[in-house]
Design a protein around this motif. Structure first.
Motif, mmCIF file in Angstrom:
data_model
loop_
_atom_site.group_PDB
_atom_site.id
_atom_site.type_symbol
_atom_site.label_atom_id
_atom_site.label_comp_id
_atom_site.label_asym_id
_atom_site.label_seq_id
_atom_site.Cartn_x
_atom_site.Cartn_y
_atom_site.Cartn_z
ATOM 1 N N GLU A 140 -21.519 -3.838 4.955
ATOM 2 C CA GLU A 140 -22.377 -4.570 4.027
ATOM 3 C C GLU A 140 -21.710 -4.789 2.669
ATOM 4 O OE1 GLU A 140 -23.288 -2.059 5.831
ATOM 5 O OE2 GLU A 140 -24.839 -2.850 7.176
ATOM 6 N N TRP A 141 -20.840 -3.864 2.257
ATOM 7 C CA TRP A 141 -20.200 -4.023 0.947
ATOM 8 C C TRP A 141 -18.673 -3.977 1.008
ATOM 9 C CZ3 TRP A 141 -17.787 0.651 0.464
ATOM 10 C CH2 TRP A 141 -18.399 1.771 1.024
ATOM 11 N N THR A 142 -18.116 -4.020 2.211
ATOM 12 C CA THR A 142 -16.661 -4.045 2.374
ATOM 13 C C THR A 142 -16.228 -5.399 2.920
ATOM 14 O OG1 THR A 142 -16.651 -1.666 2.876
ATOM 15 C CG2 THR A 142 -14.672 -2.926 3.440
ATOM 16 N N HIS A 143 -15.430 -6.122 2.152
ATOM 17 C CA HIS A 143 -14.965 -7.440 2.572
ATOM 18 C C HIS A 143 -13.697 -7.366 3.410
ATOM 19 C CE1 HIS A 143 -17.983 -9.225 0.041
ATOM 20 N NE2 HIS A 143 -17.478 -8.683 -1.059
ATOM 21 N N LYS A 144 -12.780 -6.456 3.043
ATOM 22 C CA LYS A 144 -11.501 -6.361 3.745
ATOM 23 C C LYS A 144 -11.029 -4.913 3.766
ATOM 24 C CE LYS A 144 -9.893 -10.917 2.107
ATOM 25 N NZ LYS A 144 -8.860 -11.618 1.305
ATOM 26 N N ARG A 145 -10.287 -4.564 4.835
ATOM 27 C CA ARG A 145 -9.552 -3.301 4.903
ATOM 28 C C ARG A 145 -8.094 -3.642 5.169
ATOM 29 N NH1 ARG A 145 -13.784 -1.523 8.444
ATOM 30 N NH2 ARG A 145 -12.295 -1.575 10.174
ATOM 31 N N ARG A 146 -7.208 -3.080 4.369
ATOM 32 C CA ARG A 146 -5.799 -3.445 4.485
ATOM 33 C C ARG A 146 -4.900 -2.201 4.420
ATOM 34 N NH1 ARG A 146 -7.763 -7.453 5.954
ATOM 35 N NH2 ARG A 146 -7.502 -9.597 5.195
ATOM 36 N N VAL A 147 -3.758 -2.305 5.122
ATOM 37 C CA VAL A 147 -2.673 -1.325 5.009
ATOM 38 C C VAL A 147 -1.507 -2.042 4.352
ATOM 39 C CG1 VAL A 147 -1.020 0.110 6.257
ATOM 40 C CG2 VAL A 147 -3.412 0.055 6.982
ATOM 41 N N ALA A 148 -0.942 -1.450 3.326
ATOM 42 C CA ALA A 148 0.094 -2.095 2.519
ATOM 43 C C ALA A 148 1.473 -1.553 2.859
ATOM 44 C CB ALA A 148 -0.201 -1.891 1.037
ATOM 45 N N ASP A 149 2.288 -2.374 3.471
ATOM 46 C CA ASP A 149 3.686 -2.057 3.775
ATOM 47 C C ASP A 149 3.845 -0.735 4.522
ATOM 48 O OD1 ASP A 149 4.323 -4.406 2.544
ATOM 49 O OD2 ASP A 149 5.373 -3.519 0.841
ATOM 50 N N GLY A 150 2.813 -0.341 5.296
ATOM 51 C CA GLY A 150 2.892 0.910 6.046
ATOM 52 C C GLY A 150 2.933 2.146 5.170
ATOM 53 N N LEU A 151 2.459 2.015 3.912
ATOM 54 C CA LEU A 151 2.587 3.107 2.946
ATOM 55 C C LEU A 151 1.251 3.639 2.441
ATOM 56 C CD1 LEU A 151 5.509 1.515 0.924
ATOM 57 C CD2 LEU A 151 5.654 3.649 2.216
ATOM 58 N N PHE A 152 0.299 2.749 2.173
ATOM 59 C CA PHE A 152 -1.004 3.170 1.669
ATOM 60 C C PHE A 152 -2.055 2.174 2.136
ATOM 61 C CE2 PHE A 152 0.851 0.475 -1.629
ATOM 62 C CZ PHE A 152 -0.196 -0.359 -1.992
ATOM 63 N N ALA A 153 -3.317 2.447 1.806
ATOM 64 C CA ALA A 153 -4.416 1.598 2.271
ATOM 65 C C ALA A 153 -5.307 1.202 1.096
ATOM 66 C CB ALA A 153 -5.244 2.340 3.319
ATOM 67 N N TYR A 154 -6.008 0.082 1.277
ATOM 68 C CA TYR A 154 -6.977 -0.293 0.257
ATOM 69 C C TYR A 154 -8.103 -1.110 0.874
ATOM 70 C CZ TYR A 154 -4.637 -4.914 -0.036
ATOM 71 O OH TYR A 154 -4.097 -6.149 0.238
ATOM 72 N N LEU A 155 -9.231 -1.106 0.172
ATOM 73 C CA LEU A 155 -10.406 -1.877 0.556
ATOM 74 C C LEU A 155 -10.675 -2.921 -0.516
ATOM 75 C CD1 LEU A 155 -12.825 1.094 1.377
ATOM 76 C CD2 LEU A 155 -11.369 -0.134 3.004
ATOM 77 N N VAL A 156 -11.185 -4.071 -0.101
ATOM 78 C CA VAL A 156 -11.750 -5.048 -1.037
ATOM 79 C C VAL A 156 -13.257 -4.948 -0.873
ATOM 80 C CG1 VAL A 156 -11.878 -7.460 -1.726
ATOM 81 C CG2 VAL A 156 -9.732 -6.535 -0.816
ATOM 82 N N VAL A 157 -13.951 -4.588 -1.954
ATOM 83 C CA VAL A 157 -15.370 -4.249 -1.859
ATOM 84 C C VAL A 157 -16.208 -5.079 -2.818
ATOM 85 C CG1 VAL A 157 -14.815 -1.873 -1.186
ATOM 86 C CG2 VAL A 157 -15.199 -2.420 -3.606
ATOM 87 N N VAL A 188 -10.364 -0.742 -3.836
ATOM 88 C CA VAL A 188 -10.330 0.717 -3.808
ATOM 89 C C VAL A 188 -9.040 1.110 -3.096
ATOM 90 C CG1 VAL A 188 -11.441 2.823 -3.001
ATOM 91 C CG2 VAL A 188 -12.843 0.877 -3.728
ATOM 92 N N TYR A 189 -8.133 1.731 -3.834
ATOM 93 C CA TYR A 189 -6.841 2.132 -3.288
ATOM 94 C C TYR A 189 -6.871 3.595 -2.867
ATOM 95 C CZ TYR A 189 -4.764 -2.092 -5.335
ATOM 96 O OH TYR A 189 -4.454 -3.397 -5.656
ATOM 97 N N ALA A 190 -6.251 3.891 -1.726
ATOM 98 C CA ALA A 190 -5.979 5.261 -1.305
ATOM 99 C C ALA A 190 -4.467 5.364 -1.146
ATOM 100 C CB ALA A 190 -6.691 5.586 -0.002
ATOM 101 N N VAL A 191 -3.844 6.198 -1.979
ATOM 102 C CA VAL A 191 -2.374 6.249 -2.071
ATOM 103 C C VAL A 191 -1.914 7.703 -1.958
ATOM 104 C CG1 VAL A 191 -0.398 5.734 -3.554
ATOM 105 C CG2 VAL A 191 -2.390 4.220 -3.573
ATOM 106 N N PRO A 192 -0.922 7.991 -1.124
ATOM 107 C CA PRO A 192 -0.417 9.362 -1.043
ATOM 108 C C PRO A 192 0.217 9.794 -2.365
ATOM 109 C CG PRO A 192 0.979 7.869 0.226
ATOM 110 C CD PRO A 192 -0.227 7.079 -0.195
ATOM 111 N N ALA A 193 -0.046 11.024 -2.784
ATOM 112 C CA ALA A 193 0.432 11.500 -4.083
ATOM 113 C C ALA A 193 1.952 11.390 -4.253
ATOM 114 C CB ALA A 193 -0.033 12.935 -4.308
ATOM 115 N N PRO A 194 2.770 11.642 -3.213
ATOM 116 C CA PRO A 194 4.219 11.506 -3.422
ATOM 117 C C PRO A 194 4.676 10.071 -3.685
ATOM 118 C CG PRO A 194 3.751 12.862 -1.489
ATOM 119 C CD PRO A 194 2.463 12.204 -1.890
#
Length: 297
Positions: A140-157, A188-194
């Motif tokens: 209902e509030w998520t437009h897109k789910r994406r993986v960026a260059d095999g490194l991290f993920a983000y949502l367009v909300v 909304v970005y989810a990124v590994p700390a390293p």
């Protein structure tokens, strides 16, 4: 050029601005002239003021300039920053939040090997986080789910529709697994700390030999970049400004929108101008050898 100074700047909402982010709060007739620096599918997407562009051209003549962005490699390659010559590209650039270190526009494979090893040992696998995002992000509030260059993920909300507490819950879940969450505009970005801009910055500093680092950024993913610099600036808008984030050596500007981008480049130039240039050591020519007297037998 003062090769002792390296300037690292985030791009979106720091140096370049979309139509949504321009924040032109003056009458139309007084608005600054804008230069398009990104075109996608035939449409201009990102802009700088013409004055900011002119200042940037001068900056790249005077110091190392390193774009440092969370954009994927393909997204970064759409950016066409003004430079001193046609077709100019920065000698170094950081993409995918530190996942790529570009050298003359080409991804450096040694750096990619290094960052891959750091991710394997320092954070939960990408697949685990992608799965959690798929489970927790409602359609209902998520437009897109994406993986960026095999490194991290983000949502367009739809930001206004995010459930109360959802972001905090996701942040806590990710932190337990060595990941960082950042809300930037509608993403909304989810990124590994390293995976950090500061890690790639350290490598660029090592390769250039720069002794003074200047930086700018607006989001939580830029905080480590700003902390790694000798002096840094953040605009009056963005995730860091909204949270009142401050740190020693970081100047919080009053300007917002595209005007902040122009002021940031102006501050960079002013600081470069007062940074001493380390003189190149002069090597004295060796004295000629004394003539050898002939041996008389």
């Amino acid at each position: 050029m003062n090769a002792d100074v390296l300037v690292a700047s985030d791009l979106d909402r720091t140096l370049v601005y979309s139509n949504r982010a321009l924040a032109l709060d003056v009458p139309d007739r007084l608005a600054p002239r804008l230069l398009s620096v990104e075109v996608h599918d035939g449409k201009a997407l990102s802009f700088m003021t013409e004055q900011a562009a002119a200042l940037l051209v001068e900056l790249v003549r005077q110091a190392w300039f390193v774009p440092a962005t969370t954009r994927t490699l393909a997204q970064y390659e759409r950016i066409n920053l003004p430079g001193p010559t046609p077709g100019w590209v920065p000698a170094y650039a950081i993409c995918a939040n530190g996942g790529h270190l570009l050298v003359d526009g080409v991804p450096d494979q040694d750096w990619r090997t290094e960052i891959t090893a750091r991710l394997a040992s320092g954070a939960a696998p990408l697949e685990e986080v992608v799965r959690q995002l798929a489970l927790s992000a409602e359609p209902e509030w998520t437009h897109k789910r994406r993986v960026a260059d095999g490194l991290f993920a983000y949502l367009v909300v739809e930001r206004a529709a995010l459930p109360a507490g959802w972001l905090d819950e996701l942040t806590g879940w990710c932190a337990e697994r060595g990941w960082t969450v950042s809300l930037q505009g509608r993403k909304v970005y989810a990124v590994p700390a390293p995976l950090s801009k500061s890690a790639a910055l350290a490598e660029a500093v090592r390769r250039t030999g720069a002794s003074t680092v200047l930086a700018a950024g607006d989001s939580l993913l830029d905080a480590d970049l700003l902390l790694a610099a000798d002096a840094a600036w953040r605009p009056g808008h963005g995730e860091l400004a909204d949270g009142g984030w401050t740190a020693p050596g970081v100047t919080a500007l009053d300007e917002v929108g595209v005007a902040a981008g122009e002021e940031i480049v102006r501050r960079f130039l002013a600081r470069v101008a007062v940074t001493p240039v380390t003189p190149v050591a002069t090597v004295m020519p060796a004295a000629p050898a004394a003539p050898v007297a002939p041996v008389v037998s």
